[in-house]
Design an enzyme around this catalytic site. Sequence first.
Site, PDB file in Angstrom:
ATOM      1  N   LYS A  59      12.245 -76.833  39.942  1.00  0.00           N
ATOM      2  CA  LYS A  59      11.765 -75.694  39.126  1.00  0.00           C
ATOM      3  C   LYS A  59      10.658 -74.874  40.149  1.00  0.00           C
ATOM      4  O   LYS A  59      10.188 -75.685  41.167  1.00  0.00           O
ATOM      5  CB  LYS A  59      11.322 -76.106  38.025  1.00  0.00           C
ATOM      6  CG  LYS A  59       9.956 -77.172  37.961  1.00  0.00           C
ATOM      7  CD  LYS A  59       9.731 -77.851  36.778  1.00  0.00           C
ATOM      8  CE  LYS A  59       8.707 -78.940  36.945  1.00  0.00           C
ATOM      9  NZ  LYS A  59       8.549 -79.557  35.607  1.00  0.00           N
ATOM     10  N   ARG A 157       4.727 -82.309  23.329  1.00  0.00           N
ATOM     11  CA  ARG A 157       5.044 -80.908  24.152  1.00  0.00           C
ATOM     12  C   ARG A 157       6.248 -80.663  23.781  1.00  0.00           C
ATOM     13  O   ARG A 157       6.454 -80.242  22.342  1.00  0.00           O
ATOM     14  CB  ARG A 157       4.994 -81.019  25.660  1.00  0.00           C
ATOM     15  CG  ARG A 157       4.676 -79.843  26.449  1.00  0.00           C
ATOM     16  CD  ARG A 157       4.489 -80.114  27.967  1.00  0.00           C
ATOM     17  NE  ARG A 157       5.757 -80.604  28.527  1.00  0.00           N
ATOM     18  CZ  ARG A 157       5.952 -80.687  29.777  1.00  0.00           C
ATOM     19  NH1 ARG A 157       5.057 -80.435  30.928  1.00  0.00           N
ATOM     20  NH2 ARG A 157       6.911 -81.086  30.345  1.00  0.00           N
ATOM     21  N   HIS A 189       9.561 -87.456  28.178  1.00  0.00           N
ATOM     22  CA  HIS A 189       8.627 -87.231  29.181  1.00  0.00           C
ATOM     23  C   HIS A 189       7.289 -87.983  28.932  1.00  0.00           C
ATOM     24  O   HIS A 189       6.852 -87.989  27.906  1.00  0.00           O
ATOM     25  CB  HIS A 189       8.622 -85.746  29.251  1.00  0.00           C
ATOM     26  CG  HIS A 189       7.899 -85.122  30.636  1.00  0.00           C
ATOM     27  ND1 HIS A 189       8.276 -85.607  31.905  1.00  0.00           N
ATOM     28  CD2 HIS A 189       6.915 -84.077  30.901  1.00  0.00           C
ATOM     29  CE1 HIS A 189       7.728 -84.889  32.755  1.00  0.00           C
ATOM     30  NE2 HIS A 189       6.851 -84.170  32.291  1.00  0.00           N
ATOM     31  N   ARG A 245      13.537 -88.300  37.196  1.00  0.00           N
ATOM     32  CA  ARG A 245      13.609 -86.918  37.453  1.00  0.00           C
ATOM     33  C   ARG A 245      12.173 -86.667  38.200  1.00  0.00           C
ATOM     34  O   ARG A 245      11.254 -86.160  37.858  1.00  0.00           O
ATOM     35  CB  ARG A 245      13.225 -86.152  36.169  1.00  0.00           C
ATOM     36  CG  ARG A 245      14.384 -86.451  35.004  1.00  0.00           C
ATOM     37  CD  ARG A 245      14.214 -85.487  33.950  1.00  0.00           C
ATOM     38  NE  ARG A 245      12.847 -85.596  33.312  1.00  0.00           N
ATOM     39  CZ  ARG A 245      12.586 -86.359  32.141  1.00  0.00           C
ATOM     40  NH1 ARG A 245      13.211 -87.006  31.692  1.00  0.00           N
ATOM     41  NH2 ARG A 245      11.304 -86.294  31.985  1.00  0.00           N
ATOM     42  N   TYR A 291     -18.399 -62.120  49.740  1.00  0.00           N
ATOM     43  CA  TYR A 291     -18.751 -61.695  48.381  1.00  0.00           C
ATOM     44  C   TYR A 291     -19.789 -62.611  47.897  1.00  0.00           C
ATOM     45  O   TYR A 291     -19.761 -63.633  47.572  1.00  0.00           O
ATOM     46  CB  TYR A 291     -17.687 -61.463  47.383  1.00  0.00           C
ATOM     47  CG  TYR A 291     -16.473 -60.397  47.622  1.00  0.00           C
ATOM     48  CD1 TYR A 291     -17.057 -59.249  47.960  1.00  0.00           C
ATOM     49  CD2 TYR A 291     -15.300 -60.814  47.543  1.00  0.00           C
ATOM     50  CE1 TYR A 291     -16.098 -58.209  48.237  1.00  0.00           C
ATOM     51  CE2 TYR A 291     -14.416 -59.852  47.725  1.00  0.00           C
ATOM     52  CZ  TYR A 291     -14.803 -58.451  48.031  1.00  0.00           C
ATOM     53  OH  TYR A 291     -13.731 -57.507  48.608  1.00  0.00           O
ATOM     54  N   CYS A 339     -11.577 -64.725  49.164  1.00  0.00           N
ATOM     55  CA  CYS A 339     -11.280 -63.203  48.534  1.00  0.00           C
ATOM     56  C   CYS A 339      -9.863 -63.206  48.129  1.00  0.00           C
ATOM     57  O   CYS A 339      -8.943 -63.993  48.331  1.00  0.00           O
ATOM     58  CB  CYS A 339     -11.488 -62.155  49.556  1.00  0.00           C
ATOM     59  SG  CYS A 339     -13.145 -62.255  50.324  1.00  0.00           S
ATOM     60  N   ASP A 341      -7.549 -61.569  49.638  1.00  0.00           N
ATOM     61  CA  ASP A 341      -6.582 -61.525  50.988  1.00  0.00           C
ATOM     62  C   ASP A 341      -6.961 -62.506  52.240  1.00  0.00           C
ATOM     63  O   ASP A 341      -6.404 -62.689  53.143  1.00  0.00           O
ATOM     64  CB  ASP A 341      -6.355 -60.393  51.583  1.00  0.00           C
ATOM     65  CG  ASP A 341      -6.028 -59.182  50.436  1.00  0.00           C
ATOM     66  OD1 ASP A 341      -5.071 -59.487  49.748  1.00  0.00           O
ATOM     67  OD2 ASP A 341      -6.760 -58.291  50.345  1.00  0.00           O
TER      68      ASP A 341
HETATM   69  C1  LIG Z   1       8.440 -81.109  36.075  1.00  0.00           C
HETATM   70  C2  LIG Z   1       8.951 -82.152  35.362  1.00  0.00           C
HETATM   71  C3  LIG Z   1       9.358 -83.328  35.998  1.00  0.00           C
HETATM   72  C4  LIG Z   1       8.979 -83.566  37.409  1.00  0.00           C
HETATM   73  O1  LIG Z   1       7.594 -84.146  37.277  1.00  0.00           O
HETATM   74  P1  LIG Z   1       6.866 -84.676  38.506  1.00  0.00           P
HETATM   75  O2  LIG Z   1       5.575 -85.261  37.940  1.00  0.00           O
HETATM   76  O3  LIG Z   1       6.648 -83.631  39.616  1.00  0.00           O
HETATM   77  O4  LIG Z   1       7.695 -85.658  38.952  1.00  0.00           O
HETATM   78  C5  LIG Z   1      10.252 -84.077  35.388  1.00  0.00           C
HETATM   79  N1  LIG Z   1      10.481 -84.012  33.890  1.00  0.00           N
HETATM   80  C6  LIG Z   1      10.089 -82.728  33.231  1.00  0.00           C
HETATM   81  C7  LIG Z   1      10.570 -82.586  31.941  1.00  0.00           C
HETATM   82  C8  LIG Z   1       9.193 -81.859  33.926  1.00  0.00           C
HETATM   83  O5  LIG Z   1       9.032 -80.701  33.388  1.00  0.00           O
END
Ligand SMILES: *Cc1c(COP(=O)(O)O)cnc(C)c1O
Length: 405
Positions: A59, A157, A189, A245, A291, A339, A341
């Site tokens: 992602k 979540r 998760h 994952r 700045y 800054c 850039d």
């Molecule tokens: C982004 C994400 C992951 C990957 O998580 P990492 O901590 O980068 O390994 C796995 N599962 C879900 C649902 C996520 O949103």
Amino acid sequence: MTVSGARGSPAWAAEELAGPELGVARASRAQAVVDLGAIRENVRRLRAVTGVDVMAVVKADGYGHGLLPAARAAVRGGASWLGVAFVEEALALRMAGIDVPILCLLAAPGERFAEAIAADVDLAVSAEWALSEVCRAATTAGRTARIHLEVDTGLSRGGATPAEWPDLLAATAQARAAGLVEVVGIWSHLVHGDNPEHADTTVQVERFDEALAVAERFGIRPAVRHLANSGGALLAPRTRYDLVRPGIAVYGLSPAPALVSAGELGLRPAMHLRAQVALVKELPAGEGISYGHRYRTLRPTRVALIPLGYADGIPRQATNVAPVWFPAVGRRTISGTVCMDQFVVDVGPDAPVAAGDDVVIFGPGDDGEPTADEWASAVGTISYEIVSRIGARVPRVYRDDDTAG
Ligand SMILES: *Cc1c(COP(=O)(O)O)cnc(C)c1O
């Protein structure tokens, strides 16, 4: 005038860069050099350590490394699944000809579900609105949708709460009987990916097992049960189930930098952010820089201007704290306000640094340059934010000279 690379040939010297995306290479004011061999080897490592199937999470443009190159390298390393946040990301992978199973982890009402189903993209479903939309889309697409039901085991979540879970299962069982959906997975998760042995992980595993048992009572026995992100996959074996994952570990960064470094996990950072010094000048003692004059020279010195700023993903919080590395002088700290850039670095009196020289913002750490983990710690964030926010203005250049094919 110092020619870049004249002091020895650093690994990222331009002549060593290769790959189909190299077409972008202007002289290289700034580049994120992505080591595809590292991504491939990191996935291989994740597979070996976990012993289960790996869904490489790509992602957010592959955490800033480039969606398609990262996905292809991960598949070559043995990822049998890819994970993305949104349907558009999945469709881009399919349009590029990537044919492994892909799961969309997140959806909002009005998502392009019919296109996703037609492209054989798996969809996460965590609420009845999503199930209804997926069923309508399956009818439109004229085929059964592949779904992964998400249960909330404590992150609060995404996912159905334990209270909502039986109703979602009942509705799913009906949709399945109508031939509209196939339940490929059930997932959740972790709360403490950066410390997966936390006591909350035990609670999450228990709730996940309970959710699976409830699903079974509805006749729902998915092929893949998945809970672990990188931290769980590498550090909490009981969270592995059938599929892990990992995201951040694919890119070679530690999911738990306070506990264990990337190197200790056998991972190699894949992104090397470098730039060219744009200008060097001498300044007297007591001169304010950038700045707000948040930095002041203590002695006559030389300062280098680096053409990267917060619009390129250099956090403004890096002001006066984050390290960069020059081949000729080693590490220095950003001097004064970052800054949009550009930023300035006090390199020291007589420092042999010239316009055109290379400077490394972060990399794997081989030559003494900072890592993205060090940057994260310097600015009070996580490495995920450092790499994924490198801006569109910074060309990604791919190298793939890893010997392991
Ligand atoms: C982004 C994400 C992951 C990957 O998580 P990492 O901590 O980068 O390994 C796995 N599962 C879900 C649902 C996520 O949103």
